[in-house]
Design a protein around this motif. Structure first.
Motif, PDB file in Angstrom:
ATOM      1  N   UNK A  80      43.035  50.477  29.681  1.00  0.00           N
ATOM      2  CA  UNK A  80      43.361  51.233  28.470  1.00  0.00           C
ATOM      3  C   UNK A  80      44.818  50.998  28.076  1.00  0.00           C
ATOM      4  N   UNK A  81      45.712  51.024  29.048  1.00  0.00           N
ATOM      5  CA  UNK A  81      47.105  50.648  28.809  1.00  0.00           C
ATOM      6  C   UNK A  81      47.237  49.158  29.096  1.00  0.00           C
ATOM      7  N   UNK A  82      48.061  48.453  28.363  1.00  0.00           N
ATOM      8  CA  UNK A  82      48.165  47.002  28.570  1.00  0.00           C
ATOM      9  C   UNK A  82      48.975  46.632  29.815  1.00  0.00           C
ATOM     10  N   UNK A  83      48.556  47.146  30.958  1.00  0.00           N
ATOM     11  CA  UNK A  83      49.214  46.863  32.231  1.00  0.00           C
ATOM     12  C   UNK A  83      48.224  46.195  33.168  1.00  0.00           C
ATOM     13  N   UNK A  84      48.653  45.127  33.808  1.00  0.00           N
ATOM     14  CA  UNK A  84      47.873  44.434  34.826  1.00  0.00           C
ATOM     15  C   UNK A  84      46.480  44.030  34.327  1.00  0.00           C
ATOM     16  N   UNK A  85      46.396  43.649  33.054  1.00  0.00           N
ATOM     17  CA  UNK A  85      45.156  43.057  32.569  1.00  0.00           C
ATOM     18  C   UNK A  85      45.100  41.636  33.108  1.00  0.00           C
ATOM     19  N   UNK A  86      43.924  41.095  33.239  1.00  0.00           N
ATOM     20  CA  UNK A  86      43.833  39.738  33.751  1.00  0.00           C
ATOM     21  C   UNK A  86      42.517  39.104  33.372  1.00  0.00           C
ATOM     22  N   UNK A  87      42.506  37.789  33.421  1.00  0.00           N
ATOM     23  CA  UNK A  87      41.270  37.046  33.182  1.00  0.00           C
ATOM     24  C   UNK A  87      41.404  35.660  33.781  1.00  0.00           C
ATOM     25  N   UNK A  88      40.263  35.041  33.963  1.00  0.00           N
ATOM     26  CA  UNK A  88      40.228  33.701  34.537  1.00  0.00           C
ATOM     27  C   UNK A  88      38.796  33.322  34.814  1.00  0.00           C
ATOM     28  N   UNK A  89      38.615  32.472  35.810  1.00  0.00           N
ATOM     29  CA  UNK A  89      37.288  32.012  36.203  1.00  0.00           C
ATOM     30  C   UNK A  89      37.086  32.238  37.696  1.00  0.00           C
ATOM     31  N   UNK A  90      35.816  32.374  38.077  1.00  0.00           N
ATOM     32  CA  UNK A  90      35.430  32.484  39.481  1.00  0.00           C
ATOM     33  C   UNK A  90      34.425  31.380  39.758  1.00  0.00           C
ATOM     34  N   UNK A  91      34.615  30.667  40.857  1.00  0.00           N
ATOM     35  CA  UNK A  91      33.695  29.597  41.256  1.00  0.00           C
ATOM     36  C   UNK A  91      33.319  29.829  42.714  1.00  0.00           C
TER      37      UNK A  91
END
Length: 169
Positions: free
Chosen positions: A99-110
């Motif tokens: 909800x707050x823009x803190x420690x958002x993340x994204x990527x891929x998992x293999x």
């Protein structure tokens, strides 16, 4: 009275500048300094001000550690759930948006492999963390393990995560 107001104003200015220049790690120091100066000015006793400042800094530092650990845990749970749902050899994106823009993340998992240990079925996987939202943003890759228990897949390795989340695992 004027001297106390001047001290409180100076503490406020120092706190504002420190917050603007620093990150989350400076919150405890700023809160402690403001509390120490304010309490010392109001009570005219610097020893009480120092004691209050130290207590406030410790409490604020602990609160920041707890929140940060929780946010990192959200990322680990999202990555573990994604890796647990994939067949070996498959790749899928992961994303956490708070909800707050803190420690958002994204990527891929293999998922690299699945193996049985004496206690559980486990998986070794690689995951990326993409720096930013722009196309072509750099990605850092890490290798970790998850194991399955009655509640689902759980993070099982510490060492690969240290580089990503520090010691706050």
């Amino acid at each position: 009275m004027k001297r106390r107001l001047d001290a409180m104003l100076a503490a406020g200015v120092v706190a504002s500048l420190t917050v603007m220049m620093g990150g989350c790690t400076s919150i405890g120091a700023v809160a402690g300094a403001v509390a120490a100066v304010s309490t010392g000015a109001v009570t005219s006793n610097p020893a009480i001000g120092i004691g209050v400042g130290i207590a406030v800094q410790a409490a604020a530092d602990e609160a920041v550690r707890r929140v940060t650990k929780s946010l990192h845990g959200d990322q680990q749970m999202a990555i573990a759930a994604t890796a647990g749902a994939l067949p070996v050899g498959e790749t899928k994106p992961w994303r956490v948006k708070h909800a707050l823009p803190l420690e958002n993340g994204h990527g891929e998992v293999r998922v690299l492999r699945e193996f049985d240990s004496a206690l559980a079925t486990c998986r070794e996987f690689a995951f990326s963390v993409i720096a930013g939202e722009k196309p072509g943003a750099p990605a850092d890759w890490f290798v970790a393990s998850i194991c399955k228990d009655q509640d689902g897949w759980k993070w099982a390795s510490a060492e690969p995560a240290v580089g990503r989340w520090g010691t706050l695992q």
